[in-house]
Design an enzyme around this catalytic site. Sequence first.
Site, PDB file in Angstrom:
ATOM      1  N   LEU A  16      40.582   8.624 -47.540  1.00  0.00           N
ATOM      2  CA  LEU A  16      40.885   8.829 -48.960  1.00  0.00           C
ATOM      3  C   LEU A  16      40.376   7.651 -49.789  1.00  0.00           C
ATOM      4  O   LEU A  16      41.143   6.814 -50.246  1.00  0.00           O
ATOM      5  CB  LEU A  16      42.390   9.028 -49.172  1.00  0.00           C
ATOM      6  CG  LEU A  16      42.949  10.371 -48.752  1.00  0.00           C
ATOM      7  CD1 LEU A  16      44.431  10.467 -49.089  1.00  0.00           C
ATOM      8  CD2 LEU A  16      42.209  11.525 -49.379  1.00  0.00           C
ATOM      9  N   HIS A  17      39.070   7.589 -49.967  1.00  0.00           N
ATOM     10  CA  HIS A  17      38.490   6.574 -50.852  1.00  0.00           C
ATOM     11  C   HIS A  17      38.563   7.110 -52.283  1.00  0.00           C
ATOM     12  O   HIS A  17      39.216   8.111 -52.551  1.00  0.00           O
ATOM     13  CB  HIS A  17      37.061   6.220 -50.417  1.00  0.00           C
ATOM     14  CG  HIS A  17      36.107   7.366 -50.451  1.00  0.00           C
ATOM     15  ND1 HIS A  17      35.401   7.709 -51.578  1.00  0.00           N
ATOM     16  CD2 HIS A  17      35.755   8.267 -49.500  1.00  0.00           C
ATOM     17  CE1 HIS A  17      34.642   8.762 -51.324  1.00  0.00           C
ATOM     18  NE2 HIS A  17      34.843   9.126 -50.059  1.00  0.00           N
ATOM     19  N   LEU A  18      37.893   6.468 -53.223  1.00  0.00           N
ATOM     20  CA  LEU A  18      38.081   6.768 -54.642  1.00  0.00           C
ATOM     21  C   LEU A  18      37.809   8.226 -55.015  1.00  0.00           C
ATOM     22  O   LEU A  18      38.606   8.846 -55.715  1.00  0.00           O
ATOM     23  CB  LEU A  18      37.213   5.837 -55.491  1.00  0.00           C
ATOM     24  CG  LEU A  18      37.435   5.936 -56.997  1.00  0.00           C
ATOM     25  CD1 LEU A  18      38.884   5.678 -57.362  1.00  0.00           C
ATOM     26  CD2 LEU A  18      36.523   4.964 -57.729  1.00  0.00           C
TER      27      LEU A  18
END
Length: 87
Positions: free
Chosen positions: A14-16
């Site tokens: 769950l990156h940006l």
Amino acid sequence: MVSQKIRIKNPTGLHLRPAGILCKEAMNFKSLITFNYRGNIANAKSVLSVLGACIKSGDEIELVCDGEDEEEALKSLIQIIGEGFGE
């Protein structure tokens, strides 16, 4: 209140970008939407809260929805996560 566990499938966790997609979808619902990860609770409607959870690919979270549209919210978020946020 409804909840369901799901494993994060997308390779980068769950990156940006996926965090933004998750939050944008969660904001469409009136219910309180959180998720539990390693004993911590994060607000699914806050990008900073989602990013702060440091969720990687293969990690399992438990989505929790509580409110008038909880069933619809859970179904929608499970679908988005299951599809890997389009990655």
